[in-house]
Design an enzyme around this catalytic site. Structure first.
Site, PDB file in Angstrom:
ATOM      1  N   ASP A   1      -5.055  -1.911 -10.307  1.00 37.86           N
ATOM      2  CA  ASP A   1      -5.306  -1.043  -9.147  1.00 37.86           C
ATOM      3  C   ASP A   1      -4.302   0.114  -9.103  1.00 37.86           C
ATOM      4  O   ASP A   1      -3.635   0.338  -8.086  1.00 37.86           O
ATOM      5  CB  ASP A   1      -5.242  -1.863  -7.860  1.00 37.86           C
ATOM      6  CG  ASP A   1      -5.962  -1.181  -6.692  1.00 37.86           C
ATOM      7  OD1 ASP A   1      -6.773  -0.270  -6.954  1.00 37.86           O
ATOM      8  OD2 ASP A   1      -5.725  -1.558  -5.535  1.00 37.86           O
TER       9      ASP A   1
ATOM     10  N   SER B   1      -0.820  -5.358   6.520  1.00 31.50           N
ATOM     11  CA  SER B   1      -0.112  -4.153   6.965  1.00 31.50           C
ATOM     12  C   SER B   1       1.325  -4.170   6.479  1.00 31.50           C
ATOM     13  O   SER B   1       1.908  -5.226   6.227  1.00 31.50           O
ATOM     14  CB  SER B   1      -0.142  -4.068   8.496  1.00 31.50           C
ATOM     15  OG  SER B   1      -1.473  -4.082   8.973  1.00 31.50           O
ATOM     16  N   VAL B   2       1.910  -2.963   6.373  1.00 35.93           N
ATOM     17  CA  VAL B   2       3.290  -2.819   5.929  1.00 35.93           C
ATOM     18  C   VAL B   2       4.103  -2.174   7.044  1.00 35.93           C
ATOM     19  O   VAL B   2       3.698  -1.152   7.613  1.00 35.93           O
ATOM     20  CB  VAL B   2       3.380  -1.960   4.648  1.00 35.93           C
ATOM     21  CG1 VAL B   2       4.828  -1.825   4.198  1.00 35.93           C
ATOM     22  CG2 VAL B   2       2.538  -2.576   3.542  1.00 35.93           C
TER      23      VAL B   2
END
Length: 476
Positions: free
Chosen positions: A308, A198-199
């Protein structure tokens, strides 16, 4: 018993000690104040106790050492003071249990100040012995540091093209500082969640706003992703690549401290109903991405494949300048890395055909992904949109529209095309047609038939210049 996240206030009643068979107890995130009752010592079956995020004060009762089954304790974000007990299971608790209690003291491993004790006055000769030992230690450490610096300087000169200097400038930060910076990794600070963690938004003690990427270490791949991002981001520098500020590498906590991008991601701008972008803004963003990929492919001593490229990995700063992020599965060409993980973790819809079928990783794969993102940016259609079924996909949809000249109007984002009554409608349509032709050149079926990112940058510059000329410089 879970009584967390309510609005309970006042003191914790001493009668709580009567719950002698309770195993789990949480009073977290309330408005409780006063001391921790000594009667907790009678909760002999207690295994889990969470009193975090309250206004509790006073000392941590030493009587808690008697709780022989206590495996988890969280007293963080209170106003506790005094010495942290050391007996019982307290030797097993980490600094997380005591974060953000300004007046606690104890073992250095808990990242709190050492407790001050009165000591006997020692004879002068004994003090002198300690002073001499200390001076000798400092001299030895200084000599070792000087040797290390000289060796590192020599290594940097030998492999100057690898540009490792930024790594030396990183300031490693503790978990405690990062937890404080993000209000205890609170949900209100959460910017997003990805495959590896998570950020969070946060502010360091020096006032710098940051984005903190915390890796989910329950996933084996997260360890490798953390190492990969550190490796890549330490060796590359470019205006349009995300900048790493610092990192935290502890046994049970790994995180990257990144430059905060206040305007979020390209994906958010494309699909948020209250946000919109002009043709020129979209052109500039995609040119920024192209420049970043050109640097990775051709501006570094060994070509780097991002693997990506997608809108959620394109972040925007205050001035809407794009920065390519997330190097968790990036690859150095010829490095011998296993391609299996990359195939698994790359994003469906943006992945080049040879990527998914053969596991073939090359710079041409990034070019293909860039072409798909270019299409999505100007059509506002995801490659995974439900309208694309069978042999019909985003690429084919665009290709069909270019063969039927008028149909380009039906595939591009109506917000930027406008209507035929607009003065620059023709110049807009010509610009969007050129963008789509470039996107198709990037997404050719065979890798050798795709253009490279240097040519893509040149093409985007020409498209923008022609549009400004044809539209009379109208910012639309």
């Amino acid at each position: 018993m879970d009584l967390s996240n309510n609005h309970f206030s006042g003191n914790i009643p001493g009668s709580i000690g009567g719950l002698q068979k309770i195993i789990n107890l949480s009073l977290a995130n309330n408005y409780l104040k006063g001391p921790i009752p000594g009667s907790f010592k009678t909760l002999l079956s207690l295994e889990f106790l969470d009193l975090s995020k309250n206004n509790l004060s006073g000392v941590i009762p030493k009587s808690l050492e008697a709780l022989l089954y206590l495996k988890h304790l969280n007293l963080s974000f209170n106003k506790l003071q005094g010495e942290i007990p050391t007996g019982g299971h307290f030797g097993n608790f980490s600094d997380d249990s005591f974060v953000s209690n300004g007046a606690l003291c104890g073992s250095s491993r808990l990242h709190v100040p050492l407790c001050k004790y009165r000591t006997k006055v020692e004879p002068n000769w004994r003090k002198a012995k300690y002073i001499i030992s200390g001076v000798m230690s400092i001299i030895l450490l200084a000599a070792a540091a000087l040797i290390l610096v000289l060796c590192r300087k020599r290594n940097v000169e030998v492999v100057r093209e690898t540009a490792l200097l930024p790594q030396v400038l990183w300031r490693r930060v503790s978990r405690l500082e990062l937890v404080r910076a993000t209000n205890g990794l609170h949900e209100s600070n959460l910017l997003g969640t990805g495959g590896f963690g998570s950020v969070y938004r946060g502010t360091l003690s020096n006032g710098i706003d940051i984005a903190l990427k915390v890796f989910n270490l329950q996933l084996e791949e997260a360890f490798k992703s953390f190492a990969k991002e550190c490796e890549m981001l330490s060796n590359i520098r470019h205006r349009n690549l995300i900048k790493i500020i610092s990192y935290c590498d502890e046994l049970d906590f790994k995180a990257l401290v990144l430059q905060l991008m206040p305007n979020g991601s390209l994906e958010q701008w494309l699909y948020s109903p209250n946000r919109s972008m002009t043709i020129l803004q979209r052109l500039d963003i995609m040119k920024d991405v192209a420049l970043a990929l050109e640097y990775l492919h051709q501006g570094y001593s060994i070509p780097i494949v991002h693997c990506d490229v997608k809108p959620s990995n394109i972040l925007l700063d205050d001035d809407m300048v794009a920065h390519v992020a997330d190097f968790g599965i990036a690859r150095l060409i010829g490095s011998g890395d296993s391609m299996t993980e990359t195939m698994t973790l790359a994003t469906v819809g943006y992945m080049a055909p040879e990527f998914g079928m053969e596991g073939s990783v090359s710079t041409s794969g990034d070019v293909y992904s860039f072409g798909i993102v270019l299409m999505e940016t100007f059509t506002k259609r995801k490659p995974t949109n439900e309208m694309f079924v069978g042999e019909m996909n985003l690429k084919q949809w665009i290709a069909d529209s270019l063969f039927l000249n008028a149909a380009i109007d039906e595939v591009v984002d109506a917000d930027i095309l406008g209507t035929e009554e607009d003065g620059d409608f023709v110049s807009r349509r010509d610009c969007l047609s050129s963008v789509m032709r470039l996107a198709l050149a990037c997404t050719a079926a065979l890798p050798k038939e795709r253009i490279n990112m240097k040519d893509a940058v040149v093409a985007l510059n020409k498209i923008k210049a022609k549009y400004l000329k044809d539209s009379g410089g109208v910012n639309s």
